[in-house]
Design a protein around this motif. Structure first.
Motif, short mmCIF file in Angstrom:
data_model
loop_
_atom_site.label_atom_id
_atom_site.label_comp_id
_atom_site.label_asym_id
_atom_site.label_seq_id
_atom_site.Cartn_x
_atom_site.Cartn_y
_atom_site.Cartn_z
N HIS A 150 0.84 -1.05 0.00
CA HIS A 150 0.09 0.18 0.04
C HIS A 150 0.77 1.22 -0.10
CE1 HIS A 150 -3.71 -2.14 0.55
NE2 HIS A 150 -3.35 -2.50 1.72
N PRO A 151 1.20 1.85 -1.17
CA PRO A 151 1.94 3.14 -1.18
C PRO A 151 1.26 4.26 -0.22
CG PRO A 151 1.18 2.48 -3.20
CD PRO A 151 0.34 1.78 -2.39
N GLU A 152 2.17 4.91 0.55
CA GLU A 152 1.71 6.02 1.38
C GLU A 152 2.11 7.27 0.71
OE1 GLU A 152 1.70 4.52 5.95
OE2 GLU A 152 3.64 4.57 5.11
N THR A 153 1.67 8.41 1.21
CA THR A 153 2.49 9.67 0.93
C THR A 153 3.47 9.83 2.21
OG1 THR A 153 0.92 11.12 2.56
CG2 THR A 153 0.42 10.80 -0.07
N VAL A 154 4.38 10.77 2.02
CA VAL A 154 5.46 11.01 2.92
C VAL A 154 4.64 11.42 4.35
CG1 VAL A 154 7.42 12.32 3.46
CG2 VAL A 154 7.27 11.69 1.17
N GLU A 155 3.81 12.41 3.92
CA GLU A 155 3.13 12.73 5.39
C GLU A 155 2.42 11.37 6.03
OE1 GLU A 155 2.74 14.03 2.24
OE2 GLU A 155 4.02 15.60 2.94
N GLU A 156 1.65 10.70 5.15
CA GLU A 156 1.01 9.55 5.80
C GLU A 156 2.27 8.61 6.61
OE1 GLU A 156 -2.75 9.10 2.76
OE2 GLU A 156 -0.77 7.74 2.19
N ALA A 157 3.33 8.65 5.84
CA ALA A 157 4.34 7.54 6.45
C ALA A 157 4.72 8.03 7.95
CB ALA A 157 5.62 7.50 5.60
N TYR A 158 4.89 9.30 7.84
CA TYR A 158 5.55 9.84 9.36
C TYR A 158 4.12 9.51 10.39
CZ TYR A 158 9.77 11.82 7.90
OH TYR A 158 11.23 11.80 7.62
N ALA A 159 2.84 9.93 9.84
CA ALA A 159 1.73 9.72 10.75
C ALA A 159 1.49 8.42 11.19
CB ALA A 159 0.62 10.31 10.02
N GLN A 166 15.57 8.01 13.82
CA GLN A 166 15.02 6.52 13.38
C GLN A 166 13.84 6.70 12.54
OE1 GLN A 166 14.30 3.77 16.68
NE2 GLN A 166 15.49 2.32 15.46
N VAL A 167 12.90 7.68 12.75
CA VAL A 167 11.62 7.41 11.90
C VAL A 167 12.22 8.05 10.63
CG1 VAL A 167 9.59 8.83 11.63
CG2 VAL A 167 10.19 8.00 14.10
N ASP A 168 13.35 8.92 10.41
CA ASP A 168 13.64 9.56 9.25
C ASP A 168 14.31 8.47 8.50
OD1 ASP A 168 12.73 12.13 9.89
OD2 ASP A 168 14.70 12.73 10.62
N ALA A 169 15.01 7.50 9.23
CA ALA A 169 15.67 6.38 8.63
C ALA A 169 14.67 5.42 8.00
CB ALA A 169 16.46 5.76 9.65
N TRP A 170 13.60 5.22 8.90
CA TRP A 170 12.50 4.15 8.24
C TRP A 170 11.62 4.81 7.16
CZ3 TRP A 170 9.81 3.71 13.78
CH2 TRP A 170 10.69 2.76 14.58
N VAL A 171 11.41 6.10 6.99
CA VAL A 171 10.59 6.52 6.13
C VAL A 171 11.42 6.64 4.95
CG1 VAL A 171 9.39 8.91 5.24
CG2 VAL A 171 8.93 7.75 7.46
N SER A 172 13.03 7.07 5.11
CA SER A 172 13.66 7.32 4.03
C SER A 172 14.04 6.08 3.29
CB SER A 172 14.82 8.21 4.35
OG SER A 172 15.52 7.50 5.16
#
Ligand code: NAP
Length: 283
Positions: A229-238, A249-255
């Motif tokens: 399920h593709p997310e937007t970057v905003e959805e990924a952080y949320a 760590q969250v930056d690493a996960w999302v990136s």
């Protein structure tokens, strides 16, 4: 050539130190080298968890402990340095360990970096790998850099308990590589380090997969329905906010995902086959 197809060591008396031997990649390398009859020292954080291998001794240290690491690496000819577990101060730990290797007189360091390591890489941890590489270059010790793509065997672990892989990877593809192939390359290099001094190898699988394709293969192989399920970057952080993890760590996960979307992990090379004579594993 030997039983497992690895080249005979150039310096058969040389002592090879393998870090990370209690983990996946280092453990595989240690087993490969032990089968080849190499003189091995497993450099681990906990000797109680080290594999018991013929021809191997075990020494304890942790990368951040410079003095203990100098002692642990005394007499070592070639060192496999597996990148440390993610932490806020990983780069400092890496630098301390490299400095310890130089002080101990290690002749050659093989380091597991990440594909596309660069100061401005989208995947934030690839920037730390770049900085570690830079330190290796700065201290001047002969070295070989293995820039590993994302681990192929880790792809199924991206799925949550509901079988969904969620992240902002768009339609991007990645040439993920099996840990076993990384380990085979590492063992090959460690047995003949002079032939690989100064080289940077980009290690990938044999094909670039989208996360949709990876999910479909995972479903077929495991019998467990897996979807992307593709997310937007905003959805990924949320969607990751509730874990309470630090920002880095969250930056690493999302990136991880945005790097795929940006095409920075799309590379497919023939390096694994060229060095080991075996085609890379598939998912
Ligand atoms: N390319 C990718 O997709 C990808 C994905 C995840 C991680 N990585 C990186 O690749 C490395 C190897 O992957 P893996 O699957 O083999 O990981 P793993 O199974 O978690 O093994 C990591 C090994 O490194 C040791 N270690 C971790 N931090 C250390 C430190 N500060 N000082 C000394 N030893 C330390 C661990 O020791 P303990 O057993 O004591 O913890 C363990 O033996 C990871 O550590 C990580 O940096 C790459």
């Amino acid at each position: 050539m030997t039983t497992t197809g690895l080249p005979l060591p150039l310096a058969a008396t040389g002592l090879i130190a393998v870090t990370g031997a209690t983990g996946h990649v280092g453990g595989l390398v240690a087993h490969d080298l032990s089968r080849e009859g190499a003189r091995l020292r497993l450099v681990v954080r906990s000797s109680a968890r080290a594999p018991q291998l013929p021809g191997a001794t075990v020494t304890e240290t942790t990368y951040g402990d410079h003095d203990r690491s100098v002692v642990a690496l005394d007499g070592v000819d070639v060192l496999l340095m597996v990148s440390a577990a993610e932490s806020a101060d990983r780069l400092d730990q890496h630098r301390a360990f490299i400095d310890a290797a130089v002080e101990a007189g290690v002749h050659h360091v093989v380091y597991t970096s990440f594909l596309g390591a660069a100061p401005d890489a989208t995947f934030t941890l690839a920037r730390d790998h770049w900085a570690t590489e830079e330190h290796l270059r700065a201290v001047g010790v002969p070295h070989t850099i293995l820039r590993d793509s994302f681990y192929l065997d880790f792809l199924p672990n991206l799925a949550g308990p509901d079988g969904a892989i969620r992240g902002p990877a768009g339609d991007g593809v990645l040439g993920a590589v099996a840990r076993a192939d990384v380990a085979r390359v590492a063992a090959h290099v460690l047995l003949a380090p002079h032939e690989h001094a100064g080289q940077t190898y980009e290690l990938t699988g044999r094909e670039a997969l989208s996360l949709t394709q990876a999910a479909r293969i995972t479903s077929e192989v495991t019998g467990r329905e897996t979807v992307y399920h593709p997310e937007t970057v905003e959805e990924a952080y949320a969607s990751r906010a509730s874990y309470g993890a630090p920002d880095w760590q969250v930056d690493a996960w999302v990136s991880t995902y945005t790097a795929i979307a940006a095409g920075e992990l799309a590379l497919v090379t023939d390096t694994v086959e060229r060095l080991t004579g075996r085609r890379p594993l598939t998912l």
